[in-house]
Design an enzyme around this catalytic site. Sequence first.
Site, PDB file in Angstrom:
ATOM      1  N   GLU A  33       0.848  -1.193   0.000  1.00  0.00           N
ATOM      2  CA  GLU A  33       0.000   0.000   0.000  1.00  0.00           C
ATOM      3  C   GLU A  33       0.882   1.242   0.000  1.00  0.00           C
ATOM      4  O   GLU A  33       1.779   1.363   0.835  1.00  0.00           O
ATOM      5  CB  GLU A  33      -0.919   0.005   1.230  1.00  0.00           C
ATOM      6  CG  GLU A  33      -1.708   1.284   1.452  1.00  0.00           C
ATOM      7  CD  GLU A  33      -2.588   1.648   0.275  1.00  0.00           C
ATOM      8  OE1 GLU A  33      -2.371   2.728  -0.298  1.00  0.00           O
ATOM      9  OE2 GLU A  33      -3.495   0.857  -0.075  1.00  0.00           O
ATOM     10  N   GLY A  39      -6.290   0.732   4.920  1.00  0.00           N
ATOM     11  CA  GLY A  39      -7.721   1.025   4.950  1.00  0.00           C
ATOM     12  C   GLY A  39      -8.275   1.598   3.672  1.00  0.00           C
ATOM     13  O   GLY A  39      -9.492   1.679   3.500  1.00  0.00           O
ATOM     14  N   THR A  41      -9.479   3.975   0.443  1.00  0.00           N
ATOM     15  CA  THR A  41     -10.384   5.114   0.369  1.00  0.00           C
ATOM     16  C   THR A  41     -11.425   5.062   1.472  1.00  0.00           C
ATOM     17  O   THR A  41     -11.706   6.058   2.149  1.00  0.00           O
ATOM     18  CB  THR A  41     -11.084   5.144  -1.004  1.00  0.00           C
ATOM     19  OG1 THR A  41     -10.114   5.420  -2.018  1.00  0.00           O
ATOM     20  CG2 THR A  41     -12.172   6.195  -1.048  1.00  0.00           C
ATOM     21  N   LYS A  51     -18.931   9.154   7.819  1.00  0.00           N
ATOM     22  CA  LYS A  51     -19.877   8.767   8.873  1.00  0.00           C
ATOM     23  C   LYS A  51     -19.564   9.469  10.187  1.00  0.00           C
ATOM     24  O   LYS A  51     -20.471   9.794  10.961  1.00  0.00           O
ATOM     25  CB  LYS A  51     -19.865   7.248   9.069  1.00  0.00           C
ATOM     26  CG  LYS A  51     -20.177   6.441   7.817  1.00  0.00           C
ATOM     27  CD  LYS A  51     -21.382   6.967   7.062  1.00  0.00           C
ATOM     28  CE  LYS A  51     -21.468   6.375   5.667  1.00  0.00           C
ATOM     29  NZ  LYS A  51     -20.532   6.944   4.684  1.00  0.00           N
ATOM     30  N   GLY A 179     -24.541  16.036  -8.416  1.00  0.00           N
ATOM     31  CA  GLY A 179     -24.757  14.591  -8.305  1.00  0.00           C
ATOM     32  C   GLY A 179     -25.567  14.249  -7.076  1.00  0.00           C
ATOM     33  O   GLY A 179     -25.156  14.542  -5.951  1.00  0.00           O
ATOM     34  N   GLU A 186     -24.904  12.453   1.225  1.00  0.00           N
ATOM     35  CA  GLU A 186     -24.334  12.345   2.571  1.00  0.00           C
ATOM     36  C   GLU A 186     -23.530  13.581   2.928  1.00  0.00           C
ATOM     37  O   GLU A 186     -23.729  14.195   3.989  1.00  0.00           O
ATOM     38  CB  GLU A 186     -23.463  11.091   2.677  1.00  0.00           C
ATOM     39  CG  GLU A 186     -24.249   9.794   2.692  1.00  0.00           C
ATOM     40  CD  GLU A 186     -23.392   8.568   2.936  1.00  0.00           C
ATOM     41  OE1 GLU A 186     -23.960   7.488   3.141  1.00  0.00           O
ATOM     42  OE2 GLU A 186     -22.144   8.690   2.935  1.00  0.00           O
ATOM     43  N   GLU A 202     -28.736  17.601 -10.177  1.00  0.00           N
ATOM     44  CA  GLU A 202     -28.690  16.233 -10.711  1.00  0.00           C
ATOM     45  C   GLU A 202     -29.136  16.213 -12.172  1.00  0.00           C
ATOM     46  O   GLU A 202     -30.131  16.836 -12.540  1.00  0.00           O
ATOM     47  CB  GLU A 202     -29.581  15.311  -9.876  1.00  0.00           C
ATOM     48  CG  GLU A 202     -29.841  13.935 -10.451  1.00  0.00           C
ATOM     49  CD  GLU A 202     -28.571  13.134 -10.697  1.00  0.00           C
ATOM     50  OE1 GLU A 202     -28.449  12.551 -11.800  1.00  0.00           O
ATOM     51  OE2 GLU A 202     -27.704  13.088  -9.802  1.00  0.00           O
ATOM     52  N   ASP A 312     -13.580  -2.439  -6.207  1.00  0.00           N
ATOM     53  CA  ASP A 312     -14.030  -1.350  -7.065  1.00  0.00           C
ATOM     54  C   ASP A 312     -13.385  -1.348  -8.438  1.00  0.00           C
ATOM     55  O   ASP A 312     -13.866  -0.656  -9.338  1.00  0.00           O
ATOM     56  CB  ASP A 312     -13.732   0.001  -6.391  1.00  0.00           C
ATOM     57  CG  ASP A 312     -14.735   0.351  -5.317  1.00  0.00           C
ATOM     58  OD1 ASP A 312     -15.590  -0.496  -5.003  1.00  0.00           O
ATOM     59  OD2 ASP A 312     -14.666   1.476  -4.778  1.00  0.00           O
ATOM     60  N   HIS A 443     -41.100  -5.440  20.814  1.00  0.00           N
ATOM     61  CA  HIS A 443     -41.989  -4.276  20.826  1.00  0.00           C
ATOM     62  C   HIS A 443     -41.668  -3.395  22.025  1.00  0.00           C
ATOM     63  O   HIS A 443     -41.442  -3.912  23.121  1.00  0.00           O
ATOM     64  CB  HIS A 443     -43.453  -4.728  20.915  1.00  0.00           C
ATOM     65  CG  HIS A 443     -44.411  -3.588  21.057  1.00  0.00           C
ATOM     66  ND1 HIS A 443     -44.805  -2.812  19.986  1.00  0.00           N
ATOM     67  CD2 HIS A 443     -45.032  -3.061  22.153  1.00  0.00           C
ATOM     68  CE1 HIS A 443     -45.640  -1.878  20.407  1.00  0.00           C
ATOM     69  NE2 HIS A 443     -45.798  -2.002  21.728  1.00  0.00           N
TER      70      HIS A 443
END
Length: 464
Positions: A33, A39, A41, A51, A179, A186, A202, A312, A443
């Site tokens: 790497e 890790g 991208t 996040k 986009g 996000e 978009e 990817d 519940h």
Amino acid sequence: MSNFDLVVIGGGPGGYVAAIRAAQLGLKVACVEGRGSLGGTCLNVGCIPSKALLTSSAKFAELKHLAVHGISTGEASLDIAAMMGRKDKIVGDLTKGISFLFKKNGVESIEGWASIPTPGQVLVKNGAGATVLTAKNILIATGSEPTPLPGIDFDETNILSSTGALTLSEVPDHLVVIGAGVIGLELGQVWSRLGAKVTVVEYLDRILPGLDSDIAKLAQRALTKRGLKFQLGRKLTGIEQTPTGLVLNLERIGKDTTEVLEADKVLIAVGRRPVTRGLGAEALGIERNDRGFISVDDRFMTSVPGIYAIGDCVPGPMLAHKAEEDGVACVEMLAGQPSHIDYNAVPAVVYTDPEVASVGATEDDLKTAGTEYISGKFSFMANSRARSSGETDGAVKILATPEGKLLGAHICGAHGGDLIAELVLALTKGASVEDISRTCHAHPALGEAVKEACLDVLGRAIHA
């Protein structure tokens, strides 16, 4: 020259998981790497930092709505540097965690940029010079990068990729996002929550292309309510930098008209492309499709024997968890074990508020294919836990064959990324909507909405 059973090029989710699993299977493994931290991208400039900022920005936004709970607070202040520091610490801790896992499992981590001069050899270049590794097998797991628009270059100051949007030092007055996919929504919501005016542009006439259009409409309605502005059916034709900011030239699709939009920051989030440059793929004759993805067979082998590719940089969903499953399946088959991935059962999640989660076929897919289906839906407005927490936007949507076999499941709502797990398992195991409807859910819980949606498919909804 070092000899290995497997050399993995790329330390992202697919690469590091493949390396660890291969070592568990008894192979001598190295992972190369060049980034300086493991890790890929996902961990460094993608899933994890985004996040972290989504969580921090959500807490800031929530302060505005605490009065309804009987809670009063003074005027909140925002420390962007501290927020970015928290994000960076999370990333740093997790990258160190991968290094620990490599040591624990006996994976040799090699820092540097790799290329393949010939099958069976990996050339690694770094500050110390160049090293040649020999390997029985080579696995390409080099991931992807943001796709720029023709004639518009990222400067990561005003014209941003997702990487630049994760490191802004102050809240922009007006951020235009090009986009309306996962990344754009996000990161757009992060900065909207923190006080920016955010306009999402978009090309298509809808948001979240590829996900169920019905669920996408619910998401757009909820995101609009939370402050995002949408301009759909528009194409960005150019950006001019002026002394006062940026001027975007837009073309209305199908209407032969143009518009101008002013902003001080622009995030280009129109997709990602595979990273294969510098590997020597052309010289080796590794076949790629017309979009630059490496072609592989059902064992992830490229057109060159002994060289494999995952994640990817090969066709399929560009998702970190898909890359991990690719990596595990690939090395297990290399080790002589049976392995298989059903890409129809790979979930996709958008971590906006509300979350959007999907697995299996969409209603659009089924209509296009002419497949007979039945459907059911249950709104979170009718779910007692959602009402008590004030998270009532969205719904659960279930698609099945007329006989009740689950075909797809789609959620727009709080914690949708967690709720989808039950439906992924059901789809993987061939469960029917009857099976899910007969499963007892706690519940009050948001999961009851999943059960009720399945009951609605069967015409037996209790609380709809």
